[in-house]
Design a protein around this motif. Sequence first.
Motif, PDB file in Angstrom:
ATOM      1  N   MET A  90      89.788  14.983 -84.081  1.00  0.00           N
ATOM      2  CA  MET A  90      89.809  13.913 -85.064  1.00  0.00           C
ATOM      3  C   MET A  90      88.483  13.881 -85.821  1.00  0.00           C
ATOM      4  O   MET A  90      87.414  13.979 -85.221  1.00  0.00           O
ATOM      5  N   LYS A  91      88.536  13.717 -87.149  1.00  0.00           N
ATOM      6  CA  LYS A  91      87.332  13.724 -87.963  1.00  0.00           C
ATOM      7  C   LYS A  91      86.476  12.504 -87.670  1.00  0.00           C
ATOM      8  O   LYS A  91      86.974  11.385 -87.530  1.00  0.00           O
ATOM      9  N   TYR A  92      85.171  12.716 -87.605  1.00  0.00           N
ATOM     10  CA  TYR A  92      84.245  11.613 -87.339  1.00  0.00           C
ATOM     11  C   TYR A  92      84.099  10.759 -88.595  1.00  0.00           C
ATOM     12  O   TYR A  92      83.901  11.262 -89.702  1.00  0.00           O
ATOM     13  N   ILE A  93      84.215   9.447 -88.412  1.00  0.00           N
ATOM     14  CA  ILE A  93      83.982   8.490 -89.477  1.00  0.00           C
ATOM     15  C   ILE A  93      82.812   7.605 -89.063  1.00  0.00           C
ATOM     16  O   ILE A  93      82.837   6.996 -87.992  1.00  0.00           O
ATOM     17  N   GLN A  94      81.786   7.550 -89.887  1.00  0.00           N
ATOM     18  CA  GLN A  94      80.611   6.754 -89.574  1.00  0.00           C
ATOM     19  C   GLN A  94      80.914   5.279 -89.792  1.00  0.00           C
ATOM     20  O   GLN A  94      81.150   4.844 -90.922  1.00  0.00           O
ATOM     21  N   PRO A  95      80.902   4.471 -88.723  1.00  0.00           N
ATOM     22  CA  PRO A  95      81.182   3.039 -88.892  1.00  0.00           C
ATOM     23  C   PRO A  95      80.102   2.362 -89.736  1.00  0.00           C
ATOM     24  O   PRO A  95      78.952   2.810 -89.795  1.00  0.00           O
ATOM     25  N   THR A 113      73.297   6.255 -95.740  1.00  0.00           N
ATOM     26  CA  THR A 113      74.612   6.830 -95.390  1.00  0.00           C
ATOM     27  C   THR A 113      75.610   5.750 -94.991  1.00  0.00           C
ATOM     28  O   THR A 113      76.713   6.072 -94.549  1.00  0.00           O
ATOM     29  N   ASP A 114      75.224   4.485 -95.127  1.00  0.00           N
ATOM     30  CA  ASP A 114      76.144   3.382 -94.837  1.00  0.00           C
ATOM     31  C   ASP A 114      76.992   3.119 -96.080  1.00  0.00           C
ATOM     32  O   ASP A 114      76.653   2.291 -96.931  1.00  0.00           O
ATOM     33  N   ILE A 115      78.073   3.866 -96.188  1.00  0.00           N
ATOM     34  CA  ILE A 115      78.877   3.884 -97.405  1.00  0.00           C
ATOM     35  C   ILE A 115      80.337   3.579 -97.057  1.00  0.00           C
ATOM     36  O   ILE A 115      80.866   4.056 -96.054  1.00  0.00           O
ATOM     37  N   VAL A 116      80.969   2.776 -97.896  1.00  0.00           N
ATOM     38  CA  VAL A 116      82.409   2.540 -97.831  1.00  0.00           C
ATOM     39  C   VAL A 116      82.994   2.921 -99.182  1.00  0.00           C
ATOM     40  O   VAL A 116      82.457   2.523-100.234  1.00  0.00           O
ATOM     41  N   LYS A 135      70.906  -1.326 -97.416  1.00  0.00           N
ATOM     42  CA  LYS A 135      72.090  -2.076 -97.006  1.00  0.00           C
ATOM     43  C   LYS A 135      73.341  -1.264 -97.336  1.00  0.00           C
ATOM     44  O   LYS A 135      73.309  -0.381 -98.205  1.00  0.00           O
ATOM     45  N   PRO A 136      74.456  -1.540 -96.640  1.00  0.00           N
ATOM     46  CA  PRO A 136      75.686  -0.793 -96.940  1.00  0.00           C
ATOM     47  C   PRO A 136      76.065  -0.889 -98.415  1.00  0.00           C
ATOM     48  O   PRO A 136      75.843  -1.916 -99.061  1.00  0.00           O
TER      49      PRO A 136
END
Length: 352
Positions: free
Chosen positions: A1-6, A180-183, A153-154
């Motif tokens: 499963m691909k890693y998704i950064q929370p 890298t905190d991106i949505v 910040k995200p």
Amino acid sequence: MKYIQPVSIGNYTIGPGHPPFIIAEIGVNHNGDREAARTMIRAAKRAGAHAAKLQSFRADSIADRYLIEKKDIEGITGGSKSAYDMYKALEISDEAHMELFSYALDEDIVLLTSVFDEKTADFIDACGVPAFKIASSDLTHLPLIHHVAKKGKPVILSTGMGTLREVEDAVETCYKAGNTDIVLLHCVSSYPPPDSDINLLSIRTLQEHFPHPVGYSDHCEGMTACFVACCLGAMVIEKHFTLDVDWHGPDQRISATSDQLKWFIDDVAHLKVLLGDGIKRPGVSEQEGVVPSRRSLRIKGTIRQGEVITEDKIIALKPEIGIKPAYIRDVVGRKARVSMGNHEPITWDKIE
């Protein structure tokens, strides 16, 4: 499963294993009235949204005075079709911003906002916003994205009107700023878009290309597209929100009311149960139905001890109290160890 950064926003985590983060997009539906904005923040909280969101801008920094707005804005501009006049009418003062952030804190709901220029971003940062939103219109405004991302910040990036390459450039800009905190939010910048343009499978494209949570920012009438987006794995849903779709304003018609948003949030909470874990196996409630529903091999007519069992002597009947029909080829040609009567179950101990 691909890693998704929370990504963490306030007390919430956006990522695998967490419920979708629901943003009630007040946007400009307050029509410049801070009391209306307060009421909408409270209503968003009561409906169950995790966050409410504004749009923070100054007319002088977002549009020239000659741009004609295509949306229905005459009701808030006194008849003008000027985009500048629209933004001017919908501005919220710095004082109102500070009051609304304080009010959201008291109401225990996250307050976010889209920022459209660096100066406003600096002010909103000082207000204590936990994450920044970049609107689809600024997906290619890389200097603004870099300025915002540097704050640590995200960053929530809407991707309406964007190509995959443009999304890549925006994400890379955040990386260069050390963030890298991106949505990422799939979005279609039409109000409302035709069904043929919604293209919800783009959610999966973004999921495949980036190690970041992917969500959906909706501009449709109704909530159907939002629910489908959740089924596709959207980790954030942003939906325009209003108290009355008949109010003046450019986005009221595509907005959810309090009741609609609450119904949607309740349905989404149940969606995790409906989707399950993906392992194909009988459900607990199915267990007692397996034996009466499935068939097993039986004798058709009678057969004597020592007689070879031929296919014309076999019938498959419910319930499953003998050999499964899948093994009929392992039964045909064998001899009966005992005599069996009509419809008697064939079991392994009865054949040689």
